[in-house]
Every structure is written in C-alpha cells, then in structure tokens.
Design a protein around this motif. Structure first.
Motif, PDB file in Angstrom:
ATOM      1  N   ALA A  65       0.817  -1.212   0.000  1.00  0.00           N
ATOM      2  CA  ALA A  65       0.000   0.000   0.000  1.00  0.00           C
ATOM      3  C   ALA A  65       0.855   1.267   0.000  1.00  0.00           C
ATOM      4  N   ALA A  66       2.053   1.182   0.585  1.00  0.00           N
ATOM      5  CA  ALA A  66       2.925   2.360   0.643  1.00  0.00           C
ATOM      6  C   ALA A  66       3.405   2.791  -0.728  1.00  0.00           C
ATOM      7  N   LEU A  67       3.295   1.912  -1.726  1.00  0.00           N
ATOM      8  CA  LEU A  67       3.759   2.226  -3.080  1.00  0.00           C
ATOM      9  C   LEU A  67       2.641   2.778  -3.966  1.00  0.00           C
ATOM     10  N   LEU A  68       1.429   2.921  -3.421  1.00  0.00           N
ATOM     11  CA  LEU A  68       0.326   3.463  -4.208  1.00  0.00           C
ATOM     12  C   LEU A  68       0.680   4.859  -4.710  1.00  0.00           C
ATOM     13  N   GLY A  69       0.625   5.050  -6.026  1.00  0.00           N
ATOM     14  CA  GLY A  69       0.961   6.337  -6.632  1.00  0.00           C
ATOM     15  C   GLY A  69       2.452   6.548  -6.860  1.00  0.00           C
ATOM     16  N   LYS A  70       3.284   5.622  -6.376  1.00  0.00           N
ATOM     17  CA  LYS A  70       4.729   5.780  -6.536  1.00  0.00           C
ATOM     18  C   LYS A  70       5.303   4.898  -7.642  1.00  0.00           C
ATOM     19  N   VAL A  71       4.533   3.912  -8.097  1.00  0.00           N
ATOM     20  CA  VAL A  71       4.969   3.013  -9.164  1.00  0.00           C
ATOM     21  C   VAL A  71       3.850   2.936 -10.199  1.00  0.00           C
ATOM     22  N   SER A  72       4.207   3.103 -11.463  1.00  0.00           N
ATOM     23  CA  SER A  72       3.216   2.939 -12.528  1.00  0.00           C
ATOM     24  C   SER A  72       3.864   2.230 -13.703  1.00  0.00           C
ATOM     25  N   ALA A  73       3.017   1.746 -14.606  1.00  0.00           N
ATOM     26  CA  ALA A  73       3.524   0.980 -15.741  1.00  0.00           C
ATOM     27  C   ALA A  73       2.668   1.235 -16.970  1.00  0.00           C
ATOM     28  N   LEU A  74       3.310   1.153 -18.134  1.00  0.00           N
ATOM     29  CA  LEU A  74       2.606   1.293 -19.408  1.00  0.00           C
ATOM     30  C   LEU A  74       2.951   0.094 -20.282  1.00  0.00           C
ATOM     31  N   PRO A  75       2.041  -0.892 -20.375  1.00  0.00           N
ATOM     32  CA  PRO A  75       2.292  -2.018 -21.282  1.00  0.00           C
ATOM     33  C   PRO A  75       2.311  -1.549 -22.728  1.00  0.00           C
ATOM     34  N   GLN A  76       2.990  -2.312 -23.579  1.00  0.00           N
ATOM     35  CA  GLN A  76       3.093  -1.940 -24.994  1.00  0.00           C
ATOM     36  C   GLN A  76       1.726  -1.872 -25.661  1.00  0.00           C
ATOM     37  N   ASP A  77       0.819  -2.770 -25.275  1.00  0.00           N
ATOM     38  CA  ASP A  77      -0.482  -2.841 -25.937  1.00  0.00           C
ATOM     39  C   ASP A  77      -1.590  -2.175 -25.118  1.00  0.00           C
ATOM     40  N   ALA A  78      -1.239  -1.192 -24.287  1.00  0.00           N
ATOM     41  CA  ALA A  78      -2.243  -0.503 -23.472  1.00  0.00           C
ATOM     42  C   ALA A  78      -3.269   0.190 -24.364  1.00  0.00           C
ATOM     43  N   LEU A  79      -4.554   0.053 -23.991  1.00  0.00           N
ATOM     44  CA  LEU A  79      -5.642   0.639 -24.767  1.00  0.00           C
ATOM     45  C   LEU A  79      -6.473   1.570 -23.901  1.00  0.00           C
ATOM     46  N   LEU A  80      -7.025   2.601 -24.524  1.00  0.00           N
ATOM     47  CA  LEU A  80      -7.940   3.509 -23.854  1.00  0.00           C
ATOM     48  C   LEU A  80      -9.370   3.031 -24.079  1.00  0.00           C
ATOM     49  N   ASP A  81     -10.258   3.309 -23.138  1.00  0.00           N
ATOM     50  CA  ASP A  81     -11.663   2.935 -23.285  1.00  0.00           C
ATOM     51  C   ASP A  81     -12.310   3.841 -24.331  1.00  0.00           C
ATOM     52  N   PRO A  82     -12.878   3.272 -25.385  1.00  0.00           N
ATOM     53  CA  PRO A  82     -13.424   4.104 -26.461  1.00  0.00           C
ATOM     54  C   PRO A  82     -14.692   4.854 -26.083  1.00  0.00           C
ATOM     55  N   ASN A  83     -15.300   4.525 -24.940  1.00  0.00           N
ATOM     56  CA  ASN A  83     -16.596   5.093 -24.583  1.00  0.00           C
ATOM     57  C   ASN A  83     -16.511   6.354 -23.734  1.00  0.00           C
ATOM     58  N   PHE A  84     -15.318   6.705 -23.284  1.00  0.00           N
ATOM     59  CA  PHE A  84     -15.163   7.858 -22.401  1.00  0.00           C
ATOM     60  C   PHE A  84     -14.122   8.816 -22.963  1.00  0.00           C
ATOM     61  N   THR A  85     -14.297  10.090 -22.657  1.00  0.00           N
ATOM     62  CA  THR A  85     -13.338  11.079 -23.133  1.00  0.00           C
ATOM     63  C   THR A  85     -12.004  10.905 -22.410  1.00  0.00           C
ATOM     64  N   VAL A  86     -10.981  11.520 -22.967  1.00  0.00           N
ATOM     65  CA  VAL A  86      -9.643  11.450 -22.383  1.00  0.00           C
ATOM     66  C   VAL A  86      -9.647  11.992 -20.962  1.00  0.00           C
ATOM     67  N   ILE A  87     -10.277  13.132 -20.744  1.00  0.00           N
ATOM     68  CA  ILE A  87     -10.264  13.748 -19.418  1.00  0.00           C
ATOM     69  C   ILE A  87     -11.045  12.898 -18.419  1.00  0.00           C
ATOM     70  N   GLU A  88     -12.123  12.259 -18.867  1.00  0.00           N
ATOM     71  CA  GLU A  88     -12.888  11.387 -17.971  1.00  0.00           C
ATOM     72  C   GLU A  88     -12.042  10.196 -17.527  1.00  0.00           C
ATOM     73  N   GLN A  89     -11.305   9.624 -18.447  1.00  0.00           N
ATOM     74  CA  GLN A  89     -10.500   8.453 -18.102  1.00  0.00           C
ATOM     75  C   GLN A  89      -9.345   8.815 -17.180  1.00  0.00           C
ATOM     76  N   LEU A  90      -8.628   9.885 -17.514  1.00  0.00           N
ATOM     77  CA  LEU A  90      -7.494  10.264 -16.674  1.00  0.00           C
ATOM     78  C   LEU A  90      -7.967  10.736 -15.307  1.00  0.00           C
ATOM     79  N   GLY A  91      -9.102  11.441 -15.279  1.00  0.00           N
ATOM     80  CA  GLY A  91      -9.654  11.858 -13.989  1.00  0.00           C
ATOM     81  C   GLY A  91     -10.033  10.660 -13.131  1.00  0.00           C
ATOM     82  N   PHE A  92     -10.588   9.624 -13.767  1.00  0.00           N
ATOM     83  CA  PHE A  92     -10.950   8.407 -13.048  1.00  0.00           C
ATOM     84  C   PHE A  92      -9.712   7.745 -12.450  1.00  0.00           C
TER      85      PHE A  92
END
Length: 309
Positions: A70-97
């Motif tokens: 839990a101490a690493l929440l927000g301190k480690v992130s990852a981007l897989p090569q095949d990462a996809l965005l949800d087509p049903n929501f705007t960019v700002i909605e997804q990043l805000g979520f």
C-alpha cells in the motif's frame, strides 16, 4: 535508499524458467534501459515489479517495500506496450478516473488529469474520445496516465514502437524532461533510442542478468587503456578506406562493420587527451580530401557494440 533491489529473483511458468536468480540494485536517477531478446524475461521482471505476479523465490524491494504494498500506491506505474484507452469515455474522464483511484479528490483529479495532458501537449484533446485520436496521440495519452501523481518509478514497455518520428521524439523529450522527479525503466529493442536516454543498461538473456552497464562509467574505464571513435558514413565506403583509417595518428586497430558504412577506430589515449583532438582533426581532413560524406562521428562505441562486441 535504493529504488529497486532484487536478490536471486526467480520465476517459473511450469517447466520454463523465466527469471533465473536475478540480483540488482538501482538508485533513483536517469532512465534505465531493459534490453534482451524476445523471451528473455523482460516482461516477467516488469510484472514482478508491478506486483501483478509473485516470484517463486528470491527477494524484491521497491523503495524498501515489497511490490504491491500500500505504501507504493501512486509511486509506481507501468505502461504495457499494448495498453488501450476505453473508447466510450473522453480522455479527461479516463485520466480523472485514474487520478481518483490514486486518492485524488474530484476537483484535484481533474486538475491532475489536465496537468499530465499538458505534459504530453494534448490539453486541447481533453474532451476527445480515443477514436478521434491518432495512434501517436493515443500513445501519448497512455503515457500521461502513467505520470499521474508524479510516481517515483515508471515502467515503459516499447513506448515508441510503431510511432512516427515526430511522436517518437515527443515521447523521448518528455522522458528526458521529467527524469528529475521520476526514474523510468524502458524496455525496448531500439538501442539507438535507449543510448540517447539512458545511462544504466540491464541486459537479460534466457532469464539471467548477463550484463549491467553504466555507460558513463564504462566509457571512463575503457578510456584508461583503450578508446574508440565510431565513424558512420552515408554510403558504403571504398575498399581503400579501412587501411587509410588505420594509418591515422595513434590508431591501433580499425574494425569495419558488415554494412561497409561504419568503422570503429581503436586508439591508446594519452593522459592529456590531446591525442583525441589530433585524431579527430586527421580523420576530418581525410574525409574532406577524399570527398567522403559522413553521417556521424561518435566519441566511443555505440550501445550495440558495447553490449555485443
């Protein structure tokens, strides 16, 4: 404190040994390159660091904690090569979520989403849906997601694969500009790109950490006994160029690459360092006299040659 520590890290998938006793220590700093052939264990190592899977044996710590803590929440992130965005929501909605998932309040989550979009120069696309974005823009949005909360460690798998030169350069510039706050571990087959960005290079092969190089330290060590210049030409060289290069002052050996467009000149440096300038001047005079067009003269060896020669 070390950013990453592993000790004899081992992972199996059935009878296949994906990681075989990998031990390493990495401090926060410039981006780290993770290199190796397909199936070498790169994705497995990243998955372990993210806490997606568990090791079979060995120890692993990120900032002193086990991955997934839990101490690493927000301190480690990852981007897989095949990462996809949800087509049903705007960019700002997804990043805000995703910002809300990291503990931001509703208003702060919107501000954070806009901040990371500004980092990737896509603030004007905040209300667009992914279907309206080009491949390069979608990749930059995915990288923006990985930067939410200014994590200490970001794992990137082939971040510029399939991108046009302009978007690839934008991502390289972003990584370079944010490396003061965040350490990036980048898995890629593009050695030229990694050489521009990284100082530390980890080379995995058949699950083993076969090489761990600091490029700046390696160059410093080799400069004591032997130094190199790498000459790259626009077109294949004439047959007489290699012996002409061998006759330049101080040159002890010239290796011609298979392409016929690249030569590695080895020489024994002097403590004053003036011999480097003399050799470079003599090299440029030779190229000018013979009307040979060069693409690049590199002080040292390329990352490819450092790993495989």
């Amino acid at each position: 404190m070390n950013l990453i520590e592993t000790d004899k890290l081992t992972k199996r998938y059935g009878s296949k040994l994906a990681l075989d006793g990998v031990s390493l220590e990495l401090k926060p700093g410039r981006p780290v390159a993770l290199v190796g052939p397909n199936g070498a264990g790169k994705t497995t190592l990243m998955s372990l660091l993210c806490g997606y899977i568990r090791q079979d044996s060995g120890e692993m710590r990120i900032l002193g904690h086990t991955p997934g803590h839990a101490a690493l929440l927000g301190k480690v992130s990852a981007l897989p090569q095949d990462a996809l965005l949800d087509p049903n929501f705007t960019v700002i909605e997804q990043l805000g979520f995703f910002a809300r998932l990291q503990g931001f309040g509703p208003k702060d989550a919107q501000h954070e989403a806009l901040r990371v979009l500004e980092l990737v120069d896509l603030k004007d696309s905040a209300k667009s849906k992914p279907g309206a974005l080009s491949h390069g823009m979608a990749k930059r949005v995915a990288i923006a997601q990985s930067l939410i909360g200014t994590p200490k460690l970001v794992l990137l798998d082939e971040p510029t694969a399939g991108l046009d030169p302009a978007n690839a350069r934008a991502i390289r510039d972003l990584i370079a500009s944010t490396s003061g706050d965040t350490t990036f571990m980048i898995s890629s087959h593009n050695l030229e790109e990694l050489e521009r960005l990284c100082d530390t290079v980890l080379y995995l092969d058949k699950g083993k950490l076969s090489q761990s190089l600091s490029l700046s330290s390696l160059d410093a060590k080799r400069s004591v006994a032997e130094a190199h210049l790498t000459l790259s030409l626009h077109s294949e060289a004439r047959a007489d160029l290699q012996p002409r290069l061998s006759s330049l002052p101080g040159v002890t050996h010239v290796k011609a690459q298979a392409s016929g467009r690249e030569f590695i000149l080895s020489y024994a440096p002097k403590p004053t360092g003036h011999d480097t300038y003399e050799l470079e001047l003599a090299l440029f005079r030779l190229l000018a006299q013979e009307g040979i067009s060069y693409r690049q003269v590199l002080n040292g060896k390329s990352l490819e040659d450092k790993l495989f020669s």
